[in-house]
Structure formats: C-alpha cells, structure tokens
Design a protein around this motif. Structure first.
Motif, PDB file in Angstrom:
ATOM      1  N   GLN A  45      11.913  73.640 -73.416  1.00  0.00           N
ATOM      2  CA  GLN A  45      11.533  73.231 -73.750  1.00  0.00           C
ATOM      3  C   GLN A  45      11.656  71.541 -72.967  1.00  0.00           C
ATOM      4  OE1 GLN A  45       8.960  74.513 -75.467  1.00  0.00           O
ATOM      5  NE2 GLN A  45       7.467  72.656 -75.862  1.00  0.00           N
ATOM      6  N   ILE A  46      10.095  70.703 -72.636  1.00  0.00           N
ATOM      7  CA  ILE A  46      10.265  69.763 -72.399  1.00  0.00           C
ATOM      8  C   ILE A  46       9.033  68.832 -72.813  1.00  0.00           C
ATOM      9  CG2 ILE A  46      11.662  69.771 -70.237  1.00  0.00           C
ATOM     10  CD1 ILE A  46       9.377  69.603 -68.430  1.00  0.00           C
ATOM     11  N   ASP A  47       8.842  67.990 -72.765  1.00  0.00           N
ATOM     12  CA  ASP A  47       8.350  66.749 -72.881  1.00  0.00           C
ATOM     13  C   ASP A  47       7.006  66.885 -72.317  1.00  0.00           C
ATOM     14  OD1 ASP A  47       6.022  64.330 -73.203  1.00  0.00           O
ATOM     15  OD2 ASP A  47       7.446  63.620 -74.478  1.00  0.00           O
ATOM     16  N   PRO A  48       5.646  67.057 -72.327  1.00  0.00           N
ATOM     17  CA  PRO A  48       4.230  66.929 -72.527  1.00  0.00           C
ATOM     18  C   PRO A  48       4.209  66.113 -70.767  1.00  0.00           C
ATOM     19  CG  PRO A  48       3.582  67.606 -74.360  1.00  0.00           C
ATOM     20  CD  PRO A  48       5.260  67.209 -74.443  1.00  0.00           C
ATOM     21  N   ASP A  49       4.732  64.767 -71.387  1.00  0.00           N
ATOM     22  CA  ASP A  49       4.108  63.877 -70.649  1.00  0.00           C
ATOM     23  C   ASP A  49       5.839  63.307 -69.110  1.00  0.00           C
ATOM     24  OD1 ASP A  49       2.519  63.281 -71.939  1.00  0.00           O
ATOM     25  OD2 ASP A  49       3.174  62.100 -73.321  1.00  0.00           O
ATOM     26  N   THR A  50       6.658  64.058 -69.724  1.00  0.00           N
ATOM     27  CA  THR A  50       7.980  64.202 -68.037  1.00  0.00           C
ATOM     28  C   THR A  50       7.086  64.386 -67.435  1.00  0.00           C
ATOM     29  OG1 THR A  50       9.270  65.690 -69.822  1.00  0.00           O
ATOM     30  CG2 THR A  50      10.065  65.384 -67.029  1.00  0.00           C
ATOM     31  N   THR A  64      15.397  63.723 -67.229  1.00  0.00           N
ATOM     32  CA  THR A  64      15.671  62.781 -67.019  1.00  0.00           C
ATOM     33  C   THR A  64      15.705  63.057 -65.324  1.00  0.00           C
ATOM     34  OG1 THR A  64      17.213  61.931 -68.427  1.00  0.00           O
ATOM     35  CG2 THR A  64      18.370  61.518 -66.660  1.00  0.00           C
ATOM     36  N   LEU A  65      15.638  64.063 -64.903  1.00  0.00           N
ATOM     37  CA  LEU A  65      15.303  64.534 -63.297  1.00  0.00           C
ATOM     38  C   LEU A  65      14.077  63.856 -63.265  1.00  0.00           C
ATOM     39  CD1 LEU A  65      16.459  65.666 -60.716  1.00  0.00           C
ATOM     40  CD2 LEU A  65      15.339  67.446 -62.151  1.00  0.00           C
ATOM     41  N   GLY A  66      13.457  64.199 -64.405  1.00  0.00           N
ATOM     42  CA  GLY A  66      12.020  64.331 -63.795  1.00  0.00           C
ATOM     43  C   GLY A  66      11.883  63.143 -63.531  1.00  0.00           C
ATOM     44  N   ARG A  67      12.125  61.984 -64.170  1.00  0.00           N
ATOM     45  CA  ARG A  67      12.442  60.595 -64.860  1.00  0.00           C
ATOM     46  C   ARG A  67      12.970  59.482 -63.063  1.00  0.00           C
ATOM     47  NH1 ARG A  67      15.198  58.005 -69.102  1.00  0.00           N
ATOM     48  NH2 ARG A  67      16.406  56.060 -67.723  1.00  0.00           N
ATOM     49  N   VAL A  68      13.873  60.158 -63.041  1.00  0.00           N
ATOM     50  CA  VAL A  68      15.017  59.786 -61.196  1.00  0.00           C
ATOM     51  C   VAL A  68      13.632  60.008 -60.364  1.00  0.00           C
ATOM     52  CG1 VAL A  68      16.520  60.914 -59.460  1.00  0.00           C
ATOM     53  CG2 VAL A  68      17.101  60.205 -61.897  1.00  0.00           C
ATOM     54  N   TRP A  82      10.745  59.871 -60.235  1.00  0.00           N
ATOM     55  CA  TRP A  82       9.182  59.590 -60.099  1.00  0.00           C
ATOM     56  C   TRP A  82       9.433  58.180 -60.116  1.00  0.00           C
ATOM     57  CZ3 TRP A  82       4.457  59.768 -60.730  1.00  0.00           C
ATOM     58  CH2 TRP A  82       3.794  58.713 -61.225  1.00  0.00           C
ATOM     59  N   LYS A  83      11.062  57.718 -60.246  1.00  0.00           N
ATOM     60  CA  LYS A  83      11.501  56.185 -60.272  1.00  0.00           C
ATOM     61  C   LYS A  83      11.508  56.033 -58.565  1.00  0.00           C
ATOM     62  CE  LYS A  83      15.777  53.898 -60.909  1.00  0.00           C
ATOM     63  NZ  LYS A  83      16.608  53.884 -60.428  1.00  0.00           N
ATOM     64  N   GLU A  84      12.602  57.208 -58.382  1.00  0.00           N
ATOM     65  CA  GLU A  84      12.309  57.457 -56.658  1.00  0.00           C
ATOM     66  C   GLU A  84      11.851  57.553 -55.533  1.00  0.00           C
ATOM     67  OE1 GLU A  84      15.504  56.321 -55.785  1.00  0.00           O
ATOM     68  OE2 GLU A  84      16.671  56.276 -57.038  1.00  0.00           O
ATOM     69  N   SER A  85      10.486  58.416 -56.278  1.00  0.00           N
ATOM     70  CA  SER A  85       9.501  59.092 -54.596  1.00  0.00           C
ATOM     71  C   SER A  85       8.028  59.112 -55.113  1.00  0.00           C
ATOM     72  CB  SER A  85       9.999  60.201 -53.752  1.00  0.00           C
ATOM     73  OG  SER A  85       9.625  61.273 -54.814  1.00  0.00           O
ATOM     74  N   ARG A  86       8.074  58.875 -56.496  1.00  0.00           N
ATOM     75  CA  ARG A  86       6.614  59.200 -57.037  1.00  0.00           C
ATOM     76  C   ARG A  86       6.402  60.370 -56.800  1.00  0.00           C
ATOM     77  NH1 ARG A  86       7.546  55.065 -59.891  1.00  0.00           N
ATOM     78  NH2 ARG A  86       5.954  53.689 -59.760  1.00  0.00           N
ATOM     79  N   CYS A  87       7.264  61.701 -56.764  1.00  0.00           N
ATOM     80  CA  CYS A  87       7.150  63.677 -56.695  1.00  0.00           C
ATOM     81  C   CYS A  87       6.816  63.635 -55.887  1.00  0.00           C
ATOM     82  CB  CYS A  87       5.944  63.954 -58.017  1.00  0.00           C
ATOM     83  SG  CYS A  87       6.572  62.828 -59.614  1.00  0.00           S
ATOM     84  N   GLN A  88       7.083  62.381 -54.559  1.00  0.00           N
ATOM     85  CA  GLN A  88       6.612  63.296 -53.191  1.00  0.00           C
ATOM     86  C   GLN A  88       8.102  63.078 -52.060  1.00  0.00           C
ATOM     87  OE1 GLN A  88       2.987  63.060 -52.289  1.00  0.00           O
ATOM     88  NE2 GLN A  88       3.289  62.041 -54.689  1.00  0.00           N
ATOM     89  N   TYR A 119      15.746  59.646 -48.711  1.00  0.00           N
ATOM     90  CA  TYR A 119      14.745  61.005 -47.911  1.00  0.00           C
ATOM     91  C   TYR A 119      14.468  61.910 -49.486  1.00  0.00           C
ATOM     92  CZ  TYR A 119      16.302  59.977 -42.900  1.00  0.00           C
ATOM     93  OH  TYR A 119      16.761  59.321 -41.831  1.00  0.00           O
ATOM     94  N   GLY A 120      13.194  62.252 -49.506  1.00  0.00           N
ATOM     95  CA  GLY A 120      12.942  63.738 -50.241  1.00  0.00           C
ATOM     96  C   GLY A 120      12.604  62.770 -51.373  1.00  0.00           C
ATOM     97  N   LEU A 121      12.907  63.982 -52.771  1.00  0.00           N
ATOM     98  CA  LEU A 121      11.884  63.925 -53.722  1.00  0.00           C
ATOM     99  C   LEU A 121      13.198  62.908 -54.738  1.00  0.00           C
ATOM    100  CD1 LEU A 121      11.636  67.236 -54.420  1.00  0.00           C
ATOM    101  CD2 LEU A 121      10.171  65.416 -54.463  1.00  0.00           C
ATOM    102  N   THR A 122      14.647  63.044 -54.150  1.00  0.00           N
ATOM    103  CA  THR A 122      15.235  61.960 -55.265  1.00  0.00           C
ATOM    104  C   THR A 122      16.022  61.005 -54.768  1.00  0.00           C
ATOM    105  OG1 THR A 122      17.622  63.429 -54.907  1.00  0.00           O
ATOM    106  CG2 THR A 122      16.470  64.001 -56.419  1.00  0.00           C
ATOM    107  N   GLN A 123      15.259  61.096 -53.237  1.00  0.00           N
ATOM    108  CA  GLN A 123      15.870  59.854 -52.361  1.00  0.00           C
ATOM    109  C   GLN A 123      17.138  59.787 -52.383  1.00  0.00           C
ATOM    110  OE1 GLN A 123      13.381  56.930 -50.779  1.00  0.00           O
ATOM    111  NE2 GLN A 123      12.852  59.126 -50.768  1.00  0.00           N
ATOM    112  N   ILE A 124      17.852  60.755 -51.374  1.00  0.00           N
ATOM    113  CA  ILE A 124      19.043  60.809 -51.699  1.00  0.00           C
ATOM    114  C   ILE A 124      19.580  60.045 -49.989  1.00  0.00           C
ATOM    115  CG2 ILE A 124      20.935  62.392 -49.946  1.00  0.00           C
ATOM    116  CD1 ILE A 124      20.247  63.472 -53.060  1.00  0.00           C
TER     117      ILE A 124
END
Length: 192
Positions: free
Chosen positions: A83-88, A111-115, A117-123, A137-142
C-alpha cells in the motif's frame, strides 16, 4: 517513286513488324506505378510494456545467475505492490522496481518514488536525452563514479538508461549500504 506510295509502304512495313514481333505483352517500365512504403509508429500498449519489462527482468535474472551462480528466478506477472500513498511520484516504475529486488514495503517504495522524481522526473535519461547532464544515467541517475562496479557486473553506464538495469543497480547500491548498517538512501542525498 511516288511520295504517297513511299509513306504507304513505310506504314505497312511498320505495322507488319508490330504484328510479327508484337508489343511484348508487358507494359513499359515507365507505366509501372511505384507506391512508396510507409511505416506507422504507434506507442506500446501497457500489456506490451509489461511483457517487455518481464523479458528484460528475465535477461537480468539470467545474467545475475551467471555472475552469482544463483538460479534464475523470474516472474511473468507484475507483483502486487504494498500500500502506497496515491500521491507517490513515479508509481509506474514501482512494480518493475520490486521485480528488480527492491523490498515491497511502503516506506521503501515511497522513498524510491521520491528519489526517481528528484533525480529524473521519472524519465529513463540516456545520453540522447535533452536532460542528460553528462555523467548521471537513468531513472535513479546512476553516476559515473560507479563505472568500475558496473563493469564488474557486466554493465556499462549506458545500460543504466534501461529502466530494469537502472533499478536493479540502484537496489544493489542501496542494499549494500543497508546491509552494512548505513543509510541506503545516502547516495541520493536523502537521510534515513
């Protein structure tokens, strides 16, 4: 010779040649109409995306099984999320994240969703992306500082633009710190 007779004989000769040799029965190359081929590009459906992600997950599992001498375990369906917050943010990537090893726990996934969003805006940012900064690089900006570890695992920095590879490596990075009793989120400047 009479010019009229000359024209008449010439015309008759021409017609007789046409009748003897014929027109070949085929139209001339100029009369063939060539229709240009077109290709229509359509976006993948959710089912196709899920299938593709499952294939990628299986390939990664097989690669990891080779690297770590573990049996490859794959799933053909996406896992049921905690169960996660709908705003995640970046919720679309969380099922894949769980498949790539992330714990299916509310606080971790949020928290991963927040990461992401912060790092790549989900791109899934790659070198071809307008948002590519030259070293993340990538979603979590490795970051390129992990290039040696990636190489040891058989990956390149460019592989980190592939969402499944990025989420798997991000999990390994997070988990390695957590197992040592450190904050797994520290590489993304998030405190525990």
């Amino acid at each position: 010779m009479n010019p009229f007779k000359f024209l008449l004989l010439s015309g008759a000769g021409y017609l007789s040649l046409v009748m003897i040799f014929g027109s070949g029965g085929e139209s001339s190359p100029e009369s063939i109409v060539k229709v240009p081929q077109t290709v229509q590009i359509v976006p993948l459906t959710d089912e196709q995306i899920a299938d593709r992600n499952a294939e990628i997950a299986q390939q990664i599992a097989e690669e990891n099984a080779t690297i770590y001498n573990e049996p490859a375990e794959t799933s053909t369906t996406l896992p049921q999320l905690a169960q996660i917050d709908p705003d995640t943010k970046c919720q679309e990537w969380l099922p894949l994240a769980v498949e790539m090893g992330w714990p299916n726990r509310t606080e971790v996934l949020q928290t991963l969703g927040r990461v992401m969003w912060k790092e790549s805006r989900c791109q899934a940012i790659s070198v071809d992306s307008e948002w590519f900064n030259g070293h993340d690089y990538g979603l979590t900006q490795i970051n390129e500082i992990h290039e040696e570890w990636l190489s040891e695992m058989g990956w390149t920095l460019e592989d980190m633009a592939i969402p499944s590879s990025n989420l798997r490596f991000a999990y390994l990075l997070w988990n390695a710190r957590e197992e040592q009793g450190l904050c797994g989120w520290q590489p993304w400047s998030i405190s525990c």
